[in-house]
Design an enzyme around this catalytic site. Sequence first.
Site, PDB file in Angstrom:
ATOM      1  N   GLU A 131      72.888  31.713  96.368  1.00  0.00           N
ATOM      2  CA  GLU A 131      72.872  32.115  95.293  1.00  0.00           C
ATOM      3  C   GLU A 131      71.808  32.050  94.411  1.00  0.00           C
ATOM      4  OE1 GLU A 131      77.875  32.413  95.067  1.00  0.00           O
ATOM      5  OE2 GLU A 131      76.822  30.375  95.613  1.00  0.00           O
ATOM      6  N   GLU A 159      57.475  19.342 107.743  1.00  0.00           N
ATOM      7  CA  GLU A 159      58.842  18.075 107.507  1.00  0.00           C
ATOM      8  C   GLU A 159      59.862  18.202 107.439  1.00  0.00           C
ATOM      9  OE1 GLU A 159      56.947  15.770 104.196  1.00  0.00           O
ATOM     10  OE2 GLU A 159      54.673  15.288 105.988  1.00  0.00           O
ATOM     11  N   LYS A 172      63.002  19.162 104.815  1.00  0.00           N
ATOM     12  CA  LYS A 172      63.326  19.201 103.835  1.00  0.00           C
ATOM     13  C   LYS A 172      64.620  18.990 103.106  1.00  0.00           C
ATOM     14  CE  LYS A 172      63.718  22.766 100.103  1.00  0.00           C
ATOM     15  NZ  LYS A 172      64.448  21.480  99.408  1.00  0.00           N
ATOM     16  N   ASP A 179      67.310  16.910 100.706  1.00  0.00           N
ATOM     17  CA  ASP A 179      68.128  17.191 100.734  1.00  0.00           C
ATOM     18  C   ASP A 179      69.027  16.081  99.357  1.00  0.00           C
ATOM     19  OD1 ASP A 179      69.541  18.817  98.900  1.00  0.00           O
ATOM     20  OD2 ASP A 179      71.709  20.296  99.204  1.00  0.00           O
ATOM     21  N   GLU A 203      61.744  12.625  98.244  1.00  0.00           N
ATOM     22  CA  GLU A 203      63.266  12.446  98.024  1.00  0.00           C
ATOM     23  C   GLU A 203      64.562  11.679  97.888  1.00  0.00           C
ATOM     24  OE1 GLU A 203      63.034  15.708  97.596  1.00  0.00           O
ATOM     25  OE2 GLU A 203      64.965  16.623  97.026  1.00  0.00           O
ATOM     26  N   TYR A 210      54.729  13.163  99.669  1.00  0.00           N
ATOM     27  CA  TYR A 210      53.940  13.645  98.974  1.00  0.00           C
ATOM     28  C   TYR A 210      52.927  12.134  98.058  1.00  0.00           C
ATOM     29  CZ  TYR A 210      50.737  16.719  96.210  1.00  0.00           C
ATOM     30  OH  TYR A 210      49.710  17.223  95.461  1.00  0.00           O
ATOM     31  N   LYS A 258      53.101  21.949 105.274  1.00  0.00           N
ATOM     32  CA  LYS A 258      51.936  22.018 104.620  1.00  0.00           C
ATOM     33  C   LYS A 258      50.658  21.982 105.380  1.00  0.00           C
ATOM     34  CE  LYS A 258      54.945  18.735 101.815  1.00  0.00           C
ATOM     35  NZ  LYS A 258      55.078  16.842 102.230  1.00  0.00           N
ATOM     36  N   LYS A 312      63.903  27.243 103.805  1.00  0.00           N
ATOM     37  CA  LYS A 312      65.012  27.163 103.877  1.00  0.00           C
ATOM     38  C   LYS A 312      66.372  27.469 104.702  1.00  0.00           C
ATOM     39  CE  LYS A 312      66.985  25.478  99.606  1.00  0.00           C
ATOM     40  NZ  LYS A 312      67.019  26.253  98.264  1.00  0.00           N
ATOM     41  N   CYS A 330     103.149  28.259  85.392  1.00  0.00           N
ATOM     42  CA  CYS A 330     102.653  27.045  85.614  1.00  0.00           C
ATOM     43  C   CYS A 330     103.612  27.389  87.272  1.00  0.00           C
ATOM     44  CB  CYS A 330     103.085  26.277  85.190  1.00  0.00           C
ATOM     45  SG  CYS A 330     103.031  24.743  86.888  1.00  0.00           S
ATOM     46  N   CYS A 354     106.695  24.722  87.004  1.00  0.00           N
ATOM     47  CA  CYS A 354     107.769  24.510  86.715  1.00  0.00           C
ATOM     48  C   CYS A 354     107.637  25.777  85.388  1.00  0.00           C
ATOM     49  CB  CYS A 354     107.217  23.138  85.716  1.00  0.00           C
ATOM     50  SG  CYS A 354     105.816  23.230  84.410  1.00  0.00           S
ATOM     51  N   CYS A 407      98.354  23.471  83.368  1.00  0.00           N
ATOM     52  CA  CYS A 407     100.146  23.425  82.994  1.00  0.00           C
ATOM     53  C   CYS A 407     100.019  22.068  81.645  1.00  0.00           C
ATOM     54  CB  CYS A 407     101.038  22.917  83.744  1.00  0.00           C
ATOM     55  SG  CYS A 407     102.561  22.896  83.372  1.00  0.00           S
ATOM     56  N   CYS A 450     106.850  18.477  84.356  1.00  0.00           N
ATOM     57  CA  CYS A 450     106.041  19.569  85.840  1.00  0.00           C
ATOM     58  C   CYS A 450     105.595  18.259  86.993  1.00  0.00           C
ATOM     59  CB  CYS A 450     104.548  19.825  85.349  1.00  0.00           C
ATOM     60  SG  CYS A 450     103.667  20.718  86.487  1.00  0.00           S
TER      61      CYS A 450
END
Length: 668
Positions: A37, A114, A116, A118, A174, A227, A289, A313, A407, A410, A425, A431
């Site tokens: 996103e 290579e 990637k 995460d 990483e 790298y 690369k 990706k 809620c 309750c 709540c 509750c």
Amino acid sequence: MISKQEAKNRIIQLRETIEKHNHNYYVLSSPSISDFEFDIMLNDLAQLEKLFPDLADSDSPTQHVGSDITKEFIQREHKYPMLSLGNTYSEEDLMEFDTRVRKTIGNDFEYIVELKYDGASISLTYMNGKLQYGVTRGDGSRGDDVTTNIKTVKSIPLILQGNDFPNEFEIRGEIFMPHEVFNSLNKEKEAAGDQLFANPRNAASGTLKMLDSSMVAKRRLDCFLYYIIGDSLPTEFHFDNLQKAKEWGFKIPENIFKCTTIEQISTLITEWNIKRKQLPYDTDGIVIKVNSLKQQKQLGFTAKTPRWAIAYKFKAEQVKTKLLSVDFQVGRTGAITPVANLQPVQLAGTVVKRATLHNADQIILLDIRINDTVFVEKGGEIIPKIVGIDMSQRNSDSKPLKYAEDCPECGTRLIKNETEAKHFCPAEEICPPQIKGKIEHFVSRKAMNIEGLGEETVELLYNHNLIKNIADIYSLKKEQLSSLERMGEKSAENIIAGIEDSKKVPFERVLFALGIRFVGETVAKKIALTFRNIDFIKGASEQELKETDEIGEVIAQSIIAFFQNNKNIEIVNRLQAAGVKMEIEAIDNKLSDKFNGLSFVISGTFEKYSRDELKELIEKHGGKNTGSVSAKTSYLLAGENMGPAKLEKANKAGVKIISEEEFLKMIE
Ligand code: IVH
């Protein structure tokens, strides 16, 4: 075509949203949207800026990488800018990349492919074979100096092997948290009622930024280095330099391939999108690369990324299904989480029936409606989430989803603070899930560890009106327990013995067990060690609390609010009267009186001891620990990455500043 005014409005909105998500990702280590996103938004913005060049701005997030800089660490300039990679989700883009490369360097070259990884990127500087610094990406030109934390990562060599390494070079890679470590960390967090890490990447970047390196060491981070940069590297090729790095003791990518065509790369993508699921760590794509450093130089860089490399990706797995209904769940702290009930659907190896909707804002953003056909995604996150709606399948008579006002447990009217994303709540005393949740937390293993009192027994006792709060536990009688269904004499005896035993639990765990919002295990320990007993904590001002390590405004205000509530005071008093520990044990193993009458402030991170261990040493030698520097402070014990404000205050007040080494000499 979009008008200029519309484009301007959209650009402003996108820049703002992207900066907010950058902050969530890099600083808070808590992203609220998927990478996919995010990339779509960034791409939209770049397209608009390209379409209307006079609306471009050098401050736009398309022109700089997000920043992970936090104020707790000192910053260090990167000798070579720490750039990101251009990335894509389409093989078409890879072909374009390949065409551009061939236009500049011809056809006589090799690609290195290579995985990637995460995690969180890091740059390590070595001088004369010794690790000097470990610095985060930051804003690309300067990052946080996290050397002390880096030194706890077992796979990063502090001293290199062999003798053919350059005198000075940087190696980048990483930092990641293996699945096994991540799962057990989250299990611990769950047992303690702490907020879980959403995925191993957030856990790794959050851990890297912890102030106490002894805690970092316990988290068993790992690191692949991919790298090398420097003025005199051993060979002219990326692949061969990595093989050298391996000889010097670095952990380099385990899966690394030489390719000459995009078709070979395409095959690797298909293969590794399956194989990666068996790996003990997360990967989110592949990196391509150009192998020759000479050819890399020929291709050069854009302002943000190298022209000789690109990342492809993998898309998070997604399916379409129908939203049947939405439940509103109430957590231990009263936070409301909307949960979607879905038509069961197969996704990434499991059947998904429910997905989180996070909060009201997310529902508004998606404009999600009952009976909608929704896209469900399982990225690195544990809980699947709804990321979009197939509008073409929406019923024409559907209505926006109404968020709960009361809620569901309750009936109390929900509240929402402006600074928080979730509704709450407020009826914590009536509750049921909040009451039971607080009791379950209190008896849990990391808190009071009361044997025999698990979730089911708490439910049973609550339903029989035997416990309505944590203090009631200490009034339970054996006969009350043994008369309950499914409870024999022996189990009742065990529970009573467990309750008795819990009176020996040290104060820091009692403080954690009280369930004060935002006071997790580490924070409870810091507060207990600093303030020593419950009365000092009750009486502490917001300022005094904030002067304790790792305590900011939110935690300080939450502690104050807790003790302003008379019901909580009454519960704490009843616990104290029952014999639960409300102070740190007197130190009976005193080592000397060397520091009698002296007060110390500790700041920064240390090599030999953790801060808590140093505090203990100070007390064992008769000294006092305080949180803030004043004219009364005798010594400021300064570690690496010490807060600049403390240093300035100490200099102004004429306080003597000592290193860990000098301190240890004093007590030798
Ligand atoms: S090379 C100048 N290789 O992905 C380019 N990066 O989105 C240096 N990453 O910034 C980076 N695995 O944090 C490279 N095998 C790999 C990688 C890798 C993960 C990260 C890195 C980079 C980001 C780009």
